[in-house]
Design a protein around this motif. Structure first.
Motif, PDB file in Angstrom:
ATOM      1  N   ILE A   4       0.815  -1.214   0.000  1.00 29.74           N
ATOM      2  CA  ILE A   4       0.000   0.000   0.000  1.00 29.74           C
ATOM      3  C   ILE A   4       0.851   1.268   0.000  1.00 29.74           C
ATOM      4  CG2 ILE A   4      -0.319   0.051   2.501  1.00 29.74           C
ATOM      5  CD1 ILE A   4      -3.016   0.989  -0.053  1.00 29.74           C
ATOM      6  N   SER A   5       2.001   1.235   0.670  1.00 30.04           N
ATOM      7  CA  SER A   5       2.883   2.412   0.692  1.00 30.04           C
ATOM      8  C   SER A   5       3.393   2.739  -0.705  1.00 30.04           C
ATOM      9  CB  SER A   5       4.063   2.182   1.643  1.00 30.04           C
ATOM     10  OG  SER A   5       3.608   2.051   2.961  1.00 30.04           O
ATOM     11  N   ASP A   6       3.766   1.711  -1.469  1.00 29.60           N
ATOM     12  CA  ASP A   6       4.225   1.920  -2.845  1.00 29.60           C
ATOM     13  C   ASP A   6       3.117   2.507  -3.711  1.00 29.60           C
ATOM     14  OD1 ASP A   6       6.709   0.841  -2.191  1.00 29.60           O
ATOM     15  OD2 ASP A   6       6.186  -1.169  -2.927  1.00 29.60           O
ATOM     16  N   ILE A   7       1.909   2.009  -3.522  1.00 28.79           N
ATOM     17  CA  ILE A   7       0.761   2.472  -4.320  1.00 28.79           C
ATOM     18  C   ILE A   7       0.450   3.936  -4.003  1.00 28.79           C
ATOM     19  CG2 ILE A   7      -1.712   2.149  -4.703  1.00 28.79           C
ATOM     20  CD1 ILE A   7      -1.159  -0.901  -4.166  1.00 28.79           C
ATOM     21  N   ILE A   8       0.456   4.282  -2.720  1.00 32.04           N
ATOM     22  CA  ILE A   8       0.193   5.670  -2.315  1.00 32.04           C
ATOM     23  C   ILE A   8       1.290   6.582  -2.856  1.00 32.04           C
ATOM     24  CG2 ILE A   8       0.013   7.243  -0.340  1.00 32.04           C
ATOM     25  CD1 ILE A   8      -1.218   4.816   1.216  1.00 32.04           C
ATOM     26  N   LEU A  31      -7.432  11.027   1.557  1.00 31.63           N
ATOM     27  CA  LEU A  31      -6.544  10.075   0.892  1.00 31.63           C
ATOM     28  C   LEU A  31      -6.605   8.705   1.572  1.00 31.63           C
ATOM     29  CD1 LEU A  31      -4.681  10.083  -1.543  1.00 31.63           C
ATOM     30  CD2 LEU A  31      -2.803  10.686  -0.029  1.00 31.63           C
ATOM     31  N   ALA A  32      -6.672   8.706   2.892  1.00 33.06           N
ATOM     32  CA  ALA A  32      -6.789   7.442   3.632  1.00 33.06           C
ATOM     33  C   ALA A  32      -8.087   6.726   3.263  1.00 33.06           C
ATOM     34  CB  ALA A  32      -6.734   7.708   5.140  1.00 33.06           C
ATOM     35  N   ASP A  33      -9.183   7.478   3.132  1.00 34.41           N
ATOM     36  CA  ASP A  33     -10.462   6.880   2.713  1.00 34.41           C
ATOM     37  C   ASP A  33     -10.339   6.297   1.308  1.00 34.41           C
ATOM     38  OD1 ASP A  33     -11.620   7.587   5.113  1.00 34.41           O
ATOM     39  OD2 ASP A  33     -12.644   9.372   4.309  1.00 34.41           O
ATOM     40  N   GLU A  34      -9.688   7.025   0.426  1.00 36.27           N
ATOM     41  CA  GLU A  34      -9.543   6.577  -0.964  1.00 36.27           C
ATOM     42  C   GLU A  34      -8.771   5.259  -1.057  1.00 36.27           C
ATOM     43  OE1 GLU A  34      -7.690   8.308  -5.115  1.00 36.27           O
ATOM     44  OE2 GLU A  34      -8.505   9.712  -3.643  1.00 36.27           O
ATOM     45  N   PHE A  35      -7.779   5.076  -0.185  1.00 33.89           N
ATOM     46  CA  PHE A  35      -6.955   3.864  -0.227  1.00 33.89           C
ATOM     47  C   PHE A  35      -7.339   2.862   0.867  1.00 33.89           C
ATOM     48  CE2 PHE A  35      -4.309   6.800  -2.621  1.00 33.89           C
ATOM     49  CZ  PHE A  35      -3.976   5.999  -3.712  1.00 33.89           C
ATOM     50  N   SER A  36      -8.417   3.136   1.574  1.00 28.51           N
ATOM     51  CA  SER A  36      -8.889   2.247   2.641  1.00 28.51           C
ATOM     52  C   SER A  36      -7.776   1.903   3.626  1.00 28.51           C
ATOM     53  CB  SER A  36      -9.483   0.960   2.050  1.00 28.51           C
ATOM     54  OG  SER A  36     -10.543   1.258   1.200  1.00 28.51           O
ATOM     55  N   CYS A  37      -7.147   2.949   4.131  1.00 32.78           N
ATOM     56  CA  CYS A  37      -6.088   2.757   5.122  1.00 32.78           C
ATOM     57  C   CYS A  37      -6.253   3.820   6.207  1.00 32.78           C
ATOM     58  CB  CYS A  37      -4.711   2.845   4.472  1.00 32.78           C
ATOM     59  SG  CYS A  37      -4.288   4.472   3.833  1.00 32.78           S
ATOM     60  N   VAL A  38      -5.422   3.737   7.221  1.00 29.65           N
ATOM     61  CA  VAL A  38      -5.482   4.724   8.302  1.00 29.65           C
ATOM     62  C   VAL A  38      -4.649   5.949   7.916  1.00 29.65           C
ATOM     63  CG1 VAL A  38      -5.936   3.046  10.114  1.00 29.65           C
ATOM     64  CG2 VAL A  38      -3.587   3.584   9.504  1.00 29.65           C
ATOM     65  N   PRO A  39      -4.998   7.141   8.428  1.00 25.52           N
ATOM     66  CA  PRO A  39      -4.229   8.342   8.116  1.00 25.52           C
ATOM     67  C   PRO A  39      -2.745   8.229   8.478  1.00 25.52           C
ATOM     68  CG  PRO A  39      -6.320   8.959   9.076  1.00 25.52           C
ATOM     69  CD  PRO A  39      -6.214   7.460   9.195  1.00 25.52           C
ATOM     70  N   SER A  40      -2.416   7.448   9.486  1.00 24.89           N
ATOM     71  CA  SER A  40      -1.002   7.292   9.848  1.00 24.89           C
ATOM     72  C   SER A  40      -0.206   6.616   8.734  1.00 24.89           C
ATOM     73  CB  SER A  40      -0.848   6.527  11.165  1.00 24.89           C
ATOM     74  OG  SER A  40      -1.363   5.224  11.033  1.00 24.89           O
ATOM     75  N   GLN A  41      -0.860   5.814   7.903  1.00 27.39           N
ATOM     76  CA  GLN A  41      -0.187   5.198   6.748  1.00 27.39           C
ATOM     77  C   GLN A  41       0.198   6.287   5.742  1.00 27.39           C
ATOM     78  OE1 GLN A  41       0.381   1.714   6.255  1.00 27.39           O
ATOM     79  NE2 GLN A  41       1.706   2.445   4.620  1.00 27.39           N
ATOM     80  N   ILE A  42      -0.675   7.256   5.565  1.00 31.74           N
ATOM     81  CA  ILE A  42      -0.390   8.391   4.684  1.00 31.74           C
ATOM     82  C   ILE A  42       0.787   9.177   5.249  1.00 31.74           C
ATOM     83  CG2 ILE A  42      -1.323  10.484   3.620  1.00 31.74           C
ATOM     84  CD1 ILE A  42      -2.700   7.810   2.715  1.00 31.74           C
ATOM     85  N   ASN A  43       0.772   9.426   6.567  1.00 29.36           N
ATOM     86  CA  ASN A  43       1.884  10.128   7.221  1.00 29.36           C
ATOM     87  C   ASN A  43       3.197   9.385   7.001  1.00 29.36           C
ATOM     88  OD1 ASN A  43       0.152  12.045   8.246  1.00 29.36           O
ATOM     89  ND2 ASN A  43       0.023  11.114  10.263  1.00 29.36           N
ATOM     90  N   TYR A  44       3.165   8.067   7.143  1.00 27.41           N
ATOM     91  CA  TYR A  44       4.372   7.256   6.964  1.00 27.41           C
ATOM     92  C   TYR A  44       4.938   7.429   5.552  1.00 27.41           C
ATOM     93  CZ  TYR A  44       7.319   3.267   5.997  1.00 27.41           C
ATOM     94  OH  TYR A  44       8.368   2.479   5.586  1.00 27.41           O
ATOM     95  N   VAL A  45       4.082   7.331   4.556  1.00 32.22           N
ATOM     96  CA  VAL A  45       4.531   7.459   3.163  1.00 32.22           C
ATOM     97  C   VAL A  45       5.134   8.837   2.930  1.00 32.22           C
ATOM     98  CG1 VAL A  45       3.769   7.548   0.752  1.00 32.22           C
ATOM     99  CG2 VAL A  45       2.915   5.745   2.263  1.00 32.22           C
ATOM    100  N   ILE A  46       4.461   9.859   3.387  1.00 31.46           N
ATOM    101  CA  ILE A  46       4.941  11.227   3.168  1.00 31.46           C
ATOM    102  C   ILE A  46       6.252  11.469   3.909  1.00 31.46           C
ATOM    103  CG2 ILE A  46       4.427  13.660   3.605  1.00 31.46           C
ATOM    104  CD1 ILE A  46       1.462  12.919   2.984  1.00 31.46           C
ATOM    105  N   SER A  47       6.349  11.008   5.153  1.00 28.14           N
ATOM    106  CA  SER A  47       7.557  11.296   5.929  1.00 28.14           C
ATOM    107  C   SER A  47       8.771  10.478   5.492  1.00 28.14           C
ATOM    108  CB  SER A  47       7.300  11.087   7.425  1.00 28.14           C
ATOM    109  OG  SER A  47       7.059   9.728   7.698  1.00 28.14           O
TER     110      SER A  47
END
Length: 153
Positions: A4-8, A31-47
């Motif tokens: 999922i991190s690669d896809i995001i 974005l988390a809703d769009e990828f069916s993940c938690v917002p912290s996953q988005i934070n991880y990818v960005i950071s």
């Protein structure tokens, strides 16, 4: 199968590439809703994948109307690249900064995937078995020599 991190990451890079300003503003929750993940996953990818060393400037505002703004920092034109690299590397450079610079050059297509891989291997702390600060000084000299050879003077 990609995780999922690669896809995001690929999604964010594609909308950044399409943006005329070279910038994108997103809301973590959307974005988390769009990828069916938690917002912290988005934070991880960005950071981890959109760092300054990798050529991105990230601005974040938390709260109700919070957003994350990601902007691509462009490398200078080929003619000014040599001075930019000399200044960026300096007399010493850590492994993370060196890998980030190599990543930027690969993304901008100044280096091939193979060249970038060889350079990352050469500047690795596992290869340069010398104590700090000498390791960072040797890494800087090696990196400059490789880039001068590959990109021309």
């Amino acid at each position: 199968m990609r995780n999922i991190s690669d896809i995001i990451e690929q999604y964010l890079k594609s909308i950044l590439h399409e943006s005329p300003e070279g910038m994108v503003e997103i809301q973590r929750n959307d974005l988390a809703d769009e990828f069916s993940c938690v917002p912290s996953q988005i934070n991880y990818v960005i950071s981890t994948r959109f760092t300054l060393e990798k050529g991105y400037l990230v601005e974040s505002k938390r709260g109700g109307g919070g957003y994350v703004r990601i902007q691509r920092i462009e490398l200078p034109a080929h003619s000014a690249l040599h001075n930019h690299l000399h200044h960026s590397i300096g007399d010493e450079i850590g492994q993370t900064a060196a890998e980030g610079l190599i990543y930027q050059l690969e993304e901008a297509r100044f280096l091939s995937k193979r060249e970038a891989g060889l350079m990352r291997a050469a500047v690795s702390r596992e290869i340069i078995l010398v104590k700090l600060p000498y390791r960072d000084q040797i890494r800087a000299r090696m990196l400059k020599a490789m880039l001068i050879s590959l990109l021309g003077k």
